[in-house]
Design a protein around this motif. Structure first.
Motif, short mmCIF file in Angstrom:
data_model
loop_
_atom_site.label_atom_id
_atom_site.label_comp_id
_atom_site.label_asym_id
_atom_site.label_seq_id
_atom_site.Cartn_x
_atom_site.Cartn_y
_atom_site.Cartn_z
N ARG A 162 3.14 -8.84 4.61
CA ARG A 162 3.41 -7.63 5.27
C ARG A 162 2.42 -6.61 4.88
N LEU A 163 1.59 -5.86 5.93
CA LEU A 163 0.62 -4.75 5.69
C LEU A 163 1.42 -3.36 4.75
N PRO A 164 0.79 -3.24 3.97
CA PRO A 164 1.35 -1.72 3.55
C PRO A 164 1.55 -0.80 4.80
N ASP A 165 2.20 0.27 4.39
CA ASP A 165 2.39 1.29 5.45
C ASP A 165 1.24 2.01 5.77
N VAL A 187 -2.81 10.94 -3.56
CA VAL A 187 -1.77 11.48 -2.40
C VAL A 187 -0.88 10.02 -2.06
N LEU A 188 -1.96 9.14 -1.75
CA LEU A 188 -1.05 7.87 -1.27
C LEU A 188 -0.28 7.20 -2.48
N ALA A 189 -0.59 7.42 -3.72
CA ALA A 189 0.34 6.98 -4.66
C ALA A 189 1.46 7.59 -4.72
N GLU A 190 1.52 8.98 -4.31
CA GLU A 190 2.74 9.71 -4.32
C GLU A 190 3.74 9.21 -3.23
N HIS A 196 6.87 4.18 1.08
CA HIS A 196 5.81 3.92 2.01
C HIS A 196 4.66 3.37 1.12
N PRO A 197 4.47 1.68 0.85
CA PRO A 197 3.50 1.30 0.11
C PRO A 197 1.92 1.76 0.63
N ALA A 198 1.06 1.98 -0.14
CA ALA A 198 -0.21 2.35 0.57
C ALA A 198 -1.34 1.55 -0.41
#
Length: 271
Positions: A162-165, A187-190, A196-198
């Motif tokens: 599954r692709l991260p969001d 920001v993506l880590a937060e 919402h995985p990034a």
């Protein structure tokens, strides 16, 4: 010449490009497609609606009106591969993302038709995008380009699992300064802590738009965002928008754009 894009000008340094959200087809093309292709499954569905807050932030927004099946605006006009050795689709695709035929009875476009599509649909979009970058840079001294995309969360031919969001691409750090890449990664880590995985520069590092226009030495900074569609919509026909999911997801996307808007180059060349 058809109207191939919609454009809303803003007064900030940020430009949001949406090259794969179009759903229009020129006369005569639909009947050449397979029944599955006629549902336009590889569209970046509802991206203008999902980012409907961007103009209110002062962003310039340019969005394609015609389907990527006509011509892919995020591929080079010479059709060079952006992901050598990996499955992908070309300038005028002849397969769907899953590898099945796009055209019935092998009726894909010949060389002349490809050239006509580039002239009619590809060049006007890129001429407009380049003009907006120049306008914004002339006003602010630099330009921020955010190339907005989405894709089904599961496409086995293109990526495993599954692709991260959220999938941020910076051409492996070549299309924007390291300081901006790091700020966006934080920001993506937060956002990841909110379910919402990034990832940064994973399977999608940015296509032609990010790589071509992202020139930090010329004070043009570009990133691509590929979203998993499961975060805001149904991934099967009729590809319905899910307002509840989108309402929860939009604040995270706003935070990403706010981070971009908060960026200021440290030197005259943005290095």
């Amino acid at each position: 010449m058809p109207d191939v894009y919609d454009l809303t000008r803003g007064d900030s340094p940020l430009i949001v490009s949406m090259p794969h959200c179009g759903t229009e087809l020129p006369p005569g093309l639909e009947e050449r497609l397979t029944p599955e292709a006629r549902t336009l499954p590889d569209t970046d569905w509802h991206i203008p609606r999902l980012y409907d807050f961007a103009p209110g932030m002062g962003a310039t927004v340019i969005s394609a009106r015609y389907s990527r099946y006509v011509v892919d605006l995020n591929r080079p006009p010479g059709n060079e591969s952006l992901y050598p050795g990996q499955a992908t689709t070309g300038l005028c695709p002849e397969t769907l993302f899953d590898g099945t035929p796009l055209y019935a009875d092998g009726r894909g476009p010949g060389e002349d038709e490809v050239g006509e599509r580039v002239d009619t649909y590809w060049r006007p979009y890129h001429d407009a995008l380049a003009a907006e970058i120049a306008r914004v840079k002339d006003r602010h001294g630099f330009a921020l380009l955010y190339d907005a995309h989405s894709i089904r969360s599961h496409v086995p031919r293109l990526f495993k699992g599954r692709l991260p969001d959220l999938n941020l691409g910076t051409a492996m750090g070549e299309s924007c300064p390291g300081s901006l890449r790091e700020a966006l990664a934080l920001v993506l880590a937060e956002i990841s802590t909110h379910g919402h995985p990034a990832v940064v520069d994973g399977r999608f590092i940015g296509g032609y738009i990010t790589r071509h226009y992202g020139r930090p030495g010329e004070s043009v900074f570009a990133v691509q965002m590929e979203l998993a569609q499961a975060a805001y919509m149904e991934e099967t026909p009729p590809f319905a928008f899910d307002e509840a999911r989108a309402a929860e997801f939009r604040p995270h996307l706003r935070k990403v754009l706010e981070t971009l808007l908060g960026f200021r180059p440290e030197g005259p060349l943005g290095e």
